[in-house]
Design a protein around this motif. Structure first.
Motif, PDB file in Angstrom:
ATOM      1  N   GLU A  21       0.841  -1.204   0.000  1.00  0.00           N
ATOM      2  CA  GLU A  21       0.000   0.000   0.000  1.00  0.00           C
ATOM      3  C   GLU A  21       0.875   1.253   0.000  1.00  0.00           C
ATOM      4  OE1 GLU A  21      -2.550  -0.292   3.472  1.00  0.00           O
ATOM      5  OE2 GLU A  21      -3.606  -1.994   2.594  1.00  0.00           O
ATOM      6  N   LEU A  22       1.903   1.225   0.845  1.00  0.00           N
ATOM      7  CA  LEU A  22       2.801   2.381   0.950  1.00  0.00           C
ATOM      8  C   LEU A  22       3.464   2.681  -0.396  1.00  0.00           C
ATOM      9  CD1 LEU A  22       4.236   4.324   3.147  1.00  0.00           C
ATOM     10  CD2 LEU A  22       6.138   2.733   2.935  1.00  0.00           C
ATOM     11  N   THR A  23       3.851   1.628  -1.111  1.00  0.00           N
ATOM     12  CA  THR A  23       4.536   1.840  -2.382  1.00  0.00           C
ATOM     13  C   THR A  23       3.620   2.515  -3.411  1.00  0.00           C
ATOM     14  OG1 THR A  23       3.966  -0.342  -3.238  1.00  0.00           O
ATOM     15  CG2 THR A  23       6.061  -0.156  -2.089  1.00  0.00           C
ATOM     16  N   LYS A  24       2.306   2.445  -3.178  1.00  0.00           N
ATOM     17  CA  LYS A  24       1.387   3.110  -4.106  1.00  0.00           C
ATOM     18  C   LYS A  24       1.329   4.603  -3.862  1.00  0.00           C
ATOM     19  CE  LYS A  24      -1.485  -0.963  -4.556  1.00  0.00           C
ATOM     20  NZ  LYS A  24      -2.469  -1.588  -3.676  1.00  0.00           N
ATOM     21  N   THR A  25       1.582   5.033  -2.618  1.00  0.00           N
ATOM     22  CA  THR A  25       1.459   6.464  -2.298  1.00  0.00           C
ATOM     23  C   THR A  25       2.810   7.152  -2.175  1.00  0.00           C
ATOM     24  OG1 THR A  25       1.283   5.869   0.033  1.00  0.00           O
ATOM     25  CG2 THR A  25      -0.774   6.245  -1.141  1.00  0.00           C
ATOM     26  N   VAL A  26       3.839   6.406  -1.793  1.00  0.00           N
ATOM     27  CA  VAL A  26       5.159   7.014  -1.624  1.00  0.00           C
ATOM     28  C   VAL A  26       6.053   6.519  -2.749  1.00  0.00           C
ATOM     29  CG1 VAL A  26       7.145   7.275  -0.082  1.00  0.00           C
ATOM     30  CG2 VAL A  26       4.844   7.067   0.870  1.00  0.00           C
ATOM     31  N   ASP A  27       6.426   7.416  -3.641  1.00  0.00           N
ATOM     32  CA  ASP A  27       7.228   7.008  -4.786  1.00  0.00           C
ATOM     33  C   ASP A  27       8.670   7.466  -4.597  1.00  0.00           C
ATOM     34  OD1 ASP A  27       7.818   5.915  -7.276  1.00  0.00           O
ATOM     35  OD2 ASP A  27       7.503   7.843  -8.279  1.00  0.00           O
ATOM     36  N   THR A  31      11.208   2.545  -2.367  1.00  0.00           N
ATOM     37  CA  THR A  31       9.896   1.886  -2.394  1.00  0.00           C
ATOM     38  C   THR A  31       9.660   1.224  -3.749  1.00  0.00           C
ATOM     39  OG1 THR A  31       8.775   3.980  -2.879  1.00  0.00           O
ATOM     40  CG2 THR A  31       8.722   3.245  -0.592  1.00  0.00           C
ATOM     41  N   ARG A  32      10.148   1.844  -4.819  1.00  0.00           N
ATOM     42  CA  ARG A  32      10.025   1.208  -6.145  1.00  0.00           C
ATOM     43  C   ARG A  32      10.801  -0.101  -6.179  1.00  0.00           C
ATOM     44  NH1 ARG A  32      10.348   6.359  -8.344  1.00  0.00           N
ATOM     45  NH2 ARG A  32      12.556   6.209  -8.799  1.00  0.00           N
ATOM     46  N   TYR A  33      12.006  -0.035  -5.638  1.00  0.00           N
ATOM     47  CA  TYR A  33      12.907  -1.194  -5.627  1.00  0.00           C
ATOM     48  C   TYR A  33      12.273  -2.349  -4.850  1.00  0.00           C
ATOM     49  CZ  TYR A  33      17.540  -3.464  -4.932  1.00  0.00           C
ATOM     50  OH  TYR A  33      18.618  -4.319  -4.911  1.00  0.00           O
ATOM     51  N   LEU A  34      11.744  -2.036  -3.657  1.00  0.00           N
ATOM     52  CA  LEU A  34      11.177  -3.101  -2.831  1.00  0.00           C
ATOM     53  C   LEU A  34       9.807  -3.538  -3.319  1.00  0.00           C
ATOM     54  CD1 LEU A  34      12.351  -2.236   0.756  1.00  0.00           C
ATOM     55  CD2 LEU A  34      13.014  -4.175  -0.655  1.00  0.00           C
TER      56      LEU A  34
END
Ligand code: MN
Length: 343
Positions: A21-27, A31-34
């Motif tokens: 969910e976090l990777t959808k809001t925090v770019d 976060t992209r890598y993980l």
């Protein structure tokens, strides 16, 4: 021989869900890598499914995993959510360990950005839930543990006589740009660069003068520092002699930088599967401070096991490396019916 792997990544399903969910809001680059890792069903399953893990451990002869919530752990979130997720993850992991205490031991998660709560959670995890140590994934939103605001965590670790596994994280926002190309921000290079920076900050920041009994565990055979200790001492002494510490905002230390590394640090072999660096570490730090690790599921268990089994060391050194040191340092009970070392 009994084989305890000491840096093994785990994640409760709920944590993976929150992270995606976090990777959808925090770019951000990390976060992209993980998102790339956790978004893969196979990786998510390896992190969350402990039955699948035991199948592999049995097949490849690994007796125990010391589990820690996978990087960057709850530190990726804000302090409030991080604290909440740490408690959730620790309760979930403690439940899994209680079901199979012969196969799993655990490192507790804490959210360092809420230091007082982190200290409380550390104490709860060690004294009430029976964890074997704590894992902190390097910096937290660019802040490093040499900052005294984090020191309640060290006070609690020393009071509980429990080690902190300082696991890597991506380089902080202030540093990440030159690492963002060629996949360099992760385990390939950036993890070790950031973790070693973190250790040098802690040493020069006087953490170990304030906490002489603090125990820190490093993966990856010490994040390259074995190679660098002589130069750290040499440059530190040079500055000391020339009156250079104060102008650079440095504090005089009670000991040499390398003394803290030798006294307060323990190393694991996670991700390191060539013998010369291990020989160097054994020569420099002796055979009581180095432990076997795989770094499941990011490294291949088969390779790590083949590496350790082929080492040409005598039986006593092998026993220390494969299980005795881990039992002592993390307070893991020797197996009641341990496989015989002769096996
Ligand atoms: Mn790892």
């Amino acid at each position: 021989m009994r084989l305890i792997a000491t840096e093994e990544a785990y994640a409760p399903t709920e944590y993976v869900k929150r992270y995606l969910e976090l990777t959808k809001t925090v770019d951000t680059a990390p976060t992209r890598y993980l998102g790339m890792y956790y978004g893969k069903p196979e990786m998510a399953r390896q992190l969350t499914d402990l039955d699948l893990r035991i199948e592999e451990m049995d097949r490849l002869g690994v007796d125990m995993h010391l589990l820690g919530i996978t990087a960057p752990g709850v530190q990726a979130f804000d302090a409030g959510l991080g604290t909440e997720l740490a408690i959730m993850a620790n309760d979930a992991l403690a439940g899994e360990i209680a079901r199979r205490p012969d196969r799993f031991a655990g490192l507790a998660a804490v959210a360092p950005h809420a230091p007082e709560q982190a200290a409380r959670e550390l104490k709860r995890a060690i004294t009430e839930l029976g964890f074997n140590g704590v894992i902190i994934n390097s910096h937290t939103h660019g802040e490093y543990l040499d900052d005294p605001k984090f020191w309640p965590i060290f006070e609690a670790a020393v009071a509980c006589d429990t080690p902190i596994y300082l696991h890597p994280n991506f380089p902080s926002e202030a540093m990440i740009k030159p690492y963002a190309d060629y996949g360099m921000m992760g385990a390939l290079w950036g993890f070790g660069a950031d973790a070693s920076l973190h250790v040098v900050r802690m040493i020069l920041g006087g953490v170990f003068d304030a906490f002489p009994d603090l125990k820190i565990v490093l993966g990856h055979l010490g994040e390259g520092l074995a190679f660098w200790l002589g130069r750290l001492d040499n440059r530190y002494q040079n500055l000391l002699r020339r009156g250079g510490l104060e102008p650079l905002g440095m504090k005089p230390l009670a000991k040499l930088p390398s003394d803290y590394f030798r006294n307060n640090f323990y190393l694991t072999t996670s991700g390191m599967m060539t013998q010369p660096p291990l020989d160097l570490c054994l020569q420099m730090f002796g055979d009581d401070r180095i432990m076997f690790a795989v770094d499941y599921p990011f490294e291949q268990t088969a390779e790590a096991v083949a590496f350790v089994r082929a080492l040409p060391y005598e039986a006593e050194k092998m026993a220390k490396l494969t299980h005795l040191n881990a039992e002592r340092i993390f307070g893991i009970a020797p197996a009641a019916t341990a496989r015989k070392d002769a096996e």
